[in-house]
Design an enzyme around this catalytic site. Structure first.
Site, PDB file in Angstrom:
ATOM      1  N   ARG A  12       0.600  -1.253  -0.184  1.00  0.00           N
ATOM      2  CA  ARG A  12      -0.063  -0.179   0.049  1.00  0.00           C
ATOM      3  C   ARG A  12       0.867   1.209   0.096  1.00  0.00           C
ATOM      4  NH1 ARG A  12      -2.929  -2.805   3.948  1.00  0.00           N
ATOM      5  NH2 ARG A  12      -4.800  -3.970   2.950  1.00  0.00           N
ATOM      6  N   LYS A  63       2.140  11.506 -11.398  1.00  0.00           N
ATOM      7  CA  LYS A  63       1.222  10.307 -12.038  1.00  0.00           C
ATOM      8  C   LYS A  63       1.785   9.290 -12.635  1.00  0.00           C
ATOM      9  CE  LYS A  63      -1.966  13.416 -14.730  1.00  0.00           C
ATOM     10  NZ  LYS A  63      -2.567  13.825 -15.846  1.00  0.00           N
ATOM     11  N   GLU A 111       7.247  17.990 -25.182  1.00  0.00           N
ATOM     12  CA  GLU A 111       6.644  18.309 -24.101  1.00  0.00           C
ATOM     13  C   GLU A 111       7.406  19.527 -23.552  1.00  0.00           C
ATOM     14  OE1 GLU A 111       4.197  16.649 -22.626  1.00  0.00           O
ATOM     15  OE2 GLU A 111       4.506  14.576 -22.994  1.00  0.00           O
ATOM     16  N   LYS A 161       5.763  23.078 -14.602  1.00  0.00           N
ATOM     17  CA  LYS A 161       4.817  21.848 -14.093  1.00  0.00           C
ATOM     18  C   LYS A 161       4.566  21.678 -12.451  1.00  0.00           C
ATOM     19  CE  LYS A 161       3.692  17.264 -14.361  1.00  0.00           C
ATOM     20  NZ  LYS A 161       3.977  15.783 -15.126  1.00  0.00           N
ATOM     21  N   GLU A 173      -5.676  16.748 -10.645  1.00  0.00           N
ATOM     22  CA  GLU A 173      -6.504  16.944 -11.966  1.00  0.00           C
ATOM     23  C   GLU A 173      -7.882  17.282 -11.725  1.00  0.00           C
ATOM     24  OE1 GLU A 173      -4.449  15.466 -15.401  1.00  0.00           O
ATOM     25  OE2 GLU A 173      -6.451  15.612 -16.405  1.00  0.00           O
ATOM     26  N   ARG A 177      -4.752  21.272 -13.887  1.00  0.00           N
ATOM     27  CA  ARG A 177      -3.742  20.245 -14.084  1.00  0.00           C
ATOM     28  C   ARG A 177      -3.901  19.690 -15.556  1.00  0.00           C
ATOM     29  NH1 ARG A 177      -0.309  15.641 -11.017  1.00  0.00           N
ATOM     30  NH2 ARG A 177       0.779  14.830 -12.793  1.00  0.00           N
ATOM     31  N   ASN A 182      -2.214  18.520 -20.546  1.00  0.00           N
ATOM     32  CA  ASN A 182      -2.557  17.475 -21.535  1.00  0.00           C
ATOM     33  C   ASN A 182      -2.711  18.375 -22.952  1.00  0.00           C
ATOM     34  OD1 ASN A 182      -2.932  14.545 -20.909  1.00  0.00           O
ATOM     35  ND2 ASN A 182      -3.835  15.550 -19.096  1.00  0.00           N
ATOM     36  N   HIS A 231      -2.415  15.960 -25.810  1.00  0.00           N
ATOM     37  CA  HIS A 231      -2.484  14.526 -25.712  1.00  0.00           C
ATOM     38  C   HIS A 231      -3.858  13.750 -26.296  1.00  0.00           C
ATOM     39  CE1 HIS A 231       0.981  16.106 -23.448  1.00  0.00           C
ATOM     40  NE2 HIS A 231       1.160  14.941 -23.091  1.00  0.00           N
ATOM     41  N   HIS A 236      -2.758  10.596 -27.901  1.00  0.00           N
ATOM     42  CA  HIS A 236      -3.148   9.500 -27.537  1.00  0.00           C
ATOM     43  C   HIS A 236      -3.685   8.420 -28.338  1.00  0.00           C
ATOM     44  CE1 HIS A 236      -2.498  10.377 -22.927  1.00  0.00           C
ATOM     45  NE2 HIS A 236      -1.303  10.425 -23.405  1.00  0.00           N
ATOM     46  N   HIS A 277       5.683   8.778 -27.705  1.00  0.00           N
ATOM     47  CA  HIS A 277       4.730   9.472 -27.114  1.00  0.00           C
ATOM     48  C   HIS A 277       5.000  10.903 -27.601  1.00  0.00           C
ATOM     49  CE1 HIS A 277       2.125  10.894 -23.914  1.00  0.00           C
ATOM     50  NE2 HIS A 277       3.146  11.777 -23.480  1.00  0.00           N
TER      51      HIS A 277
HETATM   52  P1  NAD Z   1      10.844   5.578 -22.932  1.00  0.00           P
HETATM   53  O1  NAD Z   1      10.616   5.538 -21.323  1.00  0.00           O
HETATM   54  O2  NAD Z   1      10.233   4.757 -23.677  1.00  0.00           O
HETATM   55  O3  NAD Z   1      12.227   6.065 -23.091  1.00  0.00           O
HETATM   56  C1  NAD Z   1      12.567   6.057 -24.571  1.00  0.00           C
HETATM   57  C2  NAD Z   1      13.752   5.375 -25.089  1.00  0.00           C
HETATM   58  O4  NAD Z   1      15.099   5.846 -24.691  1.00  0.00           O
HETATM   59  C3  NAD Z   1      13.769   3.887 -24.517  1.00  0.00           C
HETATM   60  O5  NAD Z   1      14.157   3.044 -25.401  1.00  0.00           O
HETATM   61  C4  NAD Z   1      14.589   3.784 -23.434  1.00  0.00           C
HETATM   62  O6  NAD Z   1      15.518   2.508 -23.142  1.00  0.00           O
HETATM   63  C5  NAD Z   1      15.757   5.202 -24.082  1.00  0.00           C
HETATM   64  N1  NAD Z   1      16.453   5.647 -22.898  1.00  0.00           N
HETATM   65  C6  NAD Z   1      16.362   6.074 -22.070  1.00  0.00           C
HETATM   66  N2  NAD Z   1      17.343   6.860 -21.426  1.00  0.00           N
HETATM   67  C7  NAD Z   1      18.203   6.899 -22.341  1.00  0.00           C
HETATM   68  C8  NAD Z   1      19.698   7.367 -22.307  1.00  0.00           C
HETATM   69  N3  NAD Z   1      19.900   8.231 -21.306  1.00  0.00           N
HETATM   70  N4  NAD Z   1      20.285   7.120 -23.106  1.00  0.00           N
HETATM   71  C9  NAD Z   1      19.967   6.277 -24.407  1.00  0.00           C
HETATM   72  N5  NAD Z   1      18.640   5.628 -24.236  1.00  0.00           N
HETATM   73  C10 NAD Z   1      17.882   5.765 -23.391  1.00  0.00           C
HETATM   74  O7  NAD Z   1      10.133   6.875 -23.294  1.00  0.00           O
HETATM   75  P2  NAD Z   1       9.869   8.316 -22.927  1.00  0.00           P
HETATM   76  O8  NAD Z   1       9.784   9.421 -24.062  1.00  0.00           O
HETATM   77  O9  NAD Z   1      10.847   8.708 -21.711  1.00  0.00           O
HETATM   78  O10 NAD Z   1       8.527   8.304 -21.913  1.00  0.00           O
HETATM   79  C11 NAD Z   1       7.214   8.164 -22.485  1.00  0.00           C
HETATM   80  C12 NAD Z   1       6.526   7.366 -21.556  1.00  0.00           C
HETATM   81  O11 NAD Z   1       6.105   8.620 -20.450  1.00  0.00           O
HETATM   82  C13 NAD Z   1       5.008   7.021 -22.053  1.00  0.00           C
HETATM   83  O12 NAD Z   1       4.446   5.986 -21.553  1.00  0.00           O
HETATM   84  C14 NAD Z   1       4.065   8.343 -21.402  1.00  0.00           C
HETATM   85  O13 NAD Z   1       2.682   7.830 -21.294  1.00  0.00           O
HETATM   86  C15 NAD Z   1       4.895   8.658 -20.197  1.00  0.00           C
HETATM   87  N6  NAD Z   1       4.386   9.936 -19.723  1.00  0.00           N
HETATM   88  C16 NAD Z   1       3.976  10.162 -18.422  1.00  0.00           C
HETATM   89  C17 NAD Z   1       3.870  11.410 -17.952  1.00  0.00           C
HETATM   90  C18 NAD Z   1       3.376  11.536 -16.432  1.00  0.00           C
HETATM   91  O14 NAD Z   1       3.180  12.659 -16.144  1.00  0.00           O
HETATM   92  N7  NAD Z   1       3.440  10.467 -15.656  1.00  0.00           N
HETATM   93  C19 NAD Z   1       3.862  12.337 -18.668  1.00  0.00           C
HETATM   94  C20 NAD Z   1       4.346  12.376 -19.760  1.00  0.00           C
HETATM   95  C21 NAD Z   1       4.828  11.134 -20.577  1.00  0.00           C
HETATM   96  N1  GLY Z   2       1.809  14.851 -18.242  1.00  0.00           N
HETATM   97  C1  GLY Z   2       0.552  15.413 -17.412  1.00  0.00           C
HETATM   98  C2  GLY Z   2       0.380  15.480 -16.201  1.00  0.00           C
HETATM   99  O1  GLY Z   2       1.298  15.333 -15.508  1.00  0.00           O
HETATM  100  O2  GLY Z   2      -0.519  16.031 -15.687  1.00  0.00           O
END
Ligand code: NAD
Ligand code: GLY
Length: 373
Positions: free
Chosen positions: A127, A149, A191, A233, A243, A247, A251, A254, A258, A271
């Protein structure tokens, strides 16, 4: 990797009872001092993936060994398509199999996929156990690691199963961006660009002036981009953690983005690529609603192009729908902002401010047609 660490900026995230800081600098990941104020625990688990592990897991492991008697590393498969129940369960298997307790601290070492899944695992295990974000992509440093998130994907919708759960600390080490492939750098810039139209047009001007240097990985420019993005942010999340209102502006782009990601199959477009193209679509919608002019849409589209991102909407496989716009609409109905089946969009009104609103279906169909042409 530098041998001496340099802390350049600390950005606070102020939330009642759950405040934490975002540390931005160079060489922070491998410096034991970075982690000195974390709660004491007998064990830590580094969660990473098969691409990031060979690059940075050993450095983080070494830094954490000075603080935790037992440090373990779990290497997950790499890819958005693995942001699933099956992969999440591997984290629980590791935690339970190794006798992790309520104080065991999870370290998310990777991009947004690793960060979102590790955060969700931390929210659920017993938890709730502490976790730290060590984002290694630009996208994760400027967005996903901040704000709490956490989620996994469902075949019917992206990030549909998750929790709000804040980290103890976010460590943005700019040095790790040196190994990031150019396509991933561009995805992160989507972003960064987002924060301009929704919140700060002076920042948008700055990004326009520096986009080439940012793409080339200039560390001074990246330090400012990460700092300003995190400040915005943190301000938005500080006002509306879960949100209920403002917040949602984070998006921007998005809703369309999405739909593109899910419609093409997770992993086909990154993404950030979906968000880049989605921002163009949301700007065209804003223009049709009369809240921005054509010059703004052109300016935003040009910047997104210069960041190396797609700006034309892809034709999604129909999956039983009669036309592409219907498929977009079907996918957008699964968006978390939808209410009573009605799709809601973040629109720009005027540049520097954003609004959550509905739009007539005919107008959304026109936007899709315009952006595919
Ligand atoms: P990712 O995590 O898939 O990373 C992108 C690629 O880069 C992967 O292949 C990874 O292994 C590689 N990589 C990472 N760091 C590296 C480095 N330093 N050197 C070489 N390669 C590296 O993608 P991302 O763009 O980081 O994240 C996208 C994800 O984040 C999506 O699932 C999206 O929904 C989520 N997201 C979440 C929020 C949130 O608020 N929680 C906000 C925006 C996006
Ligand atoms: N990436 C959108 C949020 O964190 O609210």
């Amino acid at each position: 990797m530098p041998t001496v660490s340099k802390l350049l900026h600390t950005v606070p995230v102020s939330l009642e009872g759950r405040s934490y800081s975002i540390q931005i600098g160079s060489g922070l990941l491998q410096d034991a001092a970075t982690y000195a104020k974390l709660p004491k625990a007998s064990s830590a688990l580094i969660v990473t993936n098969s691409t990031v592990a060979p690059l940075y897991a050993a450095q983080l492991f070494e830094a954490l060994q000075t603080r935790y008697p037992n440090v373990q590393t779990l290497i997950l498969p790499d890819g958005e398509e693995f942001k699933s129940w099956e992969t999440l369960n591997k984290i629980f298997d590791q935690l339970l199999g190794s006798g992790a307790d309520r104080k065991t601290t999870l370290f998310a070492l990777g991009g947004g996929v690793v960060g979102d899944m590790t955060g969700f695992a931390a929210a659920c295990y017993m938890r709730g156990v502490p976790f730290v974000q060590v984002p290694t992509t630009l996208l994760a440093q400027v967005d996903s690691s901040v704000g709490g998130k956490t989620a996994i994907n469902h075949p019917l919708g992206k990030n549909m199963v998750g929790a709000f759960y804040q980290p103890e600390l976010v460590v943005c080490d700019l040095a790790v961006l040196k190994t990031l492939p150019p396509r991933e750098m561009s995805a992160g810039l989507a972003e960064v660009i987002k924060y301009g139209p929704i919140y700060d047009m002076a920042f948008f001007d700055w990004i326009e002036a520096n986009i080439d240097g940012l793409r080339a990985g200039d560390e001074v420019l990246l330090a400012h981009a990460v700092k300003r993005s995190c400040e915005i942010k943190a301000a938005v999340v500080g006002e509306d953690e879960k949100e209920g209102g403002i917040r949602a502006i984070l998006n921007f782009g998005h809703t369309f983005g999405h739909a593109i990601e899910a419609g093409l199959g997770y992993g086909a477009w990154l993404h950030g690529e979906g968000v880049g193209c989605g921002m163009v679509m949301a700007a065209v919608l804003s223009e049709k609603l009369g809240t921005v002019d054509t010059a703004f849409v052109q300016r935003l589209t040009r910047l997104i192009e210069r960041a190396g991102l797609p700006t034309r909407a892809p034709a999604l496989p129909l999956e039983g729908c009669s036309d592409v716009a219907s498929r977009y609409l079907q996918l957008m109905q699964v968006d978390k902002k939808a209410e009573a089946g009605e799709i809601r969009f973040i629109t720009i009104d005027p540049p520097g401010r954003a609004t959550l609103r509905t739009a007539p279906e005919g107008m959304v169909r026109e936007v899709i047609a315009t952006c595919m042409a």
